[in-house]
Write a protein that holds these residues in place. Sequence first.
Motif, PDB file in Angstrom:
ATOM      1  N   ARG A   1     -18.533 -39.847  28.491  1.00 46.38           N
ATOM      2  CA  ARG A   1     -17.893 -38.598  28.906  1.00 46.38           C
ATOM      3  C   ARG A   1     -16.692 -38.837  29.816  1.00 46.38           C
ATOM      4  O   ARG A   1     -15.653 -38.196  29.676  1.00 46.38           O
ATOM      5  CB  ARG A   1     -18.911 -37.699  29.609  1.00 46.38           C
ATOM      6  N   GLU A   2     -16.830 -39.750  30.757  1.00 51.03           N
ATOM      7  CA  GLU A   2     -15.701 -39.992  31.667  1.00 51.03           C
ATOM      8  C   GLU A   2     -14.507 -40.610  30.947  1.00 51.03           C
ATOM      9  O   GLU A   2     -13.358 -40.334  31.298  1.00 51.03           O
ATOM     10  CB  GLU A   2     -16.150 -40.893  32.825  1.00 51.03           C
TER      11      GLU A   2
ATOM     12  N   SER B   1     -16.335 -39.154  40.970  1.00 50.10           N
ATOM     13  CA  SER B   1     -16.472 -39.825  39.677  1.00 50.10           C
ATOM     14  C   SER B   1     -15.192 -40.596  39.373  1.00 50.10           C
ATOM     15  O   SER B   1     -14.176 -40.463  40.057  1.00 50.10           O
ATOM     16  CB  SER B   1     -16.714 -38.793  38.579  1.00 50.10           C
ATOM     17  N   ARG B   2     -15.244 -41.397  38.319  1.00 49.49           N
ATOM     18  CA  ARG B   2     -14.042 -42.120  37.909  1.00 49.49           C
ATOM     19  C   ARG B   2     -12.947 -41.157  37.460  1.00 49.49           C
ATOM     20  O   ARG B   2     -11.760 -41.444  37.598  1.00 49.49           O
ATOM     21  CB  ARG B   2     -14.400 -43.123  36.807  1.00 49.49           C
ATOM     22  N   VAL B   3     -13.352 -40.005  36.940  1.00 52.56           N
ATOM     23  CA  VAL B   3     -12.366 -38.995  36.540  1.00 52.56           C
ATOM     24  C   VAL B   3     -11.709 -38.381  37.776  1.00 52.56           C
ATOM     25  O   VAL B   3     -10.492 -38.150  37.805  1.00 52.56           O
ATOM     26  CB  VAL B   3     -13.037 -37.904  35.672  1.00 52.56           C
TER      27      VAL B   3
ATOM     28  N   TYR C   1     -12.814 -37.668  29.173  1.00 53.15           N
ATOM     29  CA  TYR C   1     -12.076 -36.842  30.141  1.00 53.15           C
ATOM     30  C   TYR C   1     -10.828 -37.560  30.653  1.00 53.15           C
ATOM     31  O   TYR C   1      -9.760 -36.949  30.795  1.00 53.15           O
ATOM     32  CB  TYR C   1     -12.992 -36.444  31.303  1.00 53.15           C
ATOM     33  N   ALA C   2     -10.942 -38.837  30.944  1.00 53.80           N
ATOM     34  CA  ALA C   2      -9.772 -39.574  31.453  1.00 53.80           C
ATOM     35  C   ALA C   2      -8.669 -39.617  30.406  1.00 53.80           C
ATOM     36  O   ALA C   2      -7.482 -39.427  30.730  1.00 53.80           O
ATOM     37  CB  ALA C   2     -10.189 -40.988  31.863  1.00 53.80           C
TER      38      ALA C   2
END
Length: 164
Positions: A57-58, A2-4, A61-62
């Motif tokens: 969401r991402e 994922s991007r995270v 989180y980031a």
Amino acid sequence: MSRVDAVLAHPRFMRELNRVRELERDRRFCRHGLSHLLDVARVAWIRRLEDGLGLDREVVYAAALLHDIGRAEQYDVGTPHDVAGERIAAEILGTVEGEMRFSPSEQAEILTAVRGHRRGTPQPEGELAGLIAWADHASRPCFACAARATCKWTDEEKNLQLRV
Ligand SMILES: [Fe+2]
């Protein structure tokens, strides 16, 4: 990935996080390692679900993972960690490869949250900055902290009970 995950695996992110861990090894007060960053991410996301804020969401989180990324520089040379963090986070977000990269507007939102997450500083515009600032504070278990009596937070600021 994922991007995270791309943020977590970024060499600069890992280097800064390792440095914070070294520098805070003997710290009695709140630490700023991965456990804290994940606590902030999860508390922020739960709050977002409860409040129905329209955030990705991402992105949440980031922002949580990056909000204290300037800590090592603050310890080393005194740069306020929100200022250093914004610069370091911009480097990380700007050098993630290809489709793992957040969009320019998402990057700007995350950087605003990193810059604005400290309590006592005026909250910049945007729901994310306020959410991360709130989660940063709410996630700390002061009620179980051995250093509570000598912490700089006032009793009103401390989380003396578990938030449920
Ligand atoms: Fe924090």
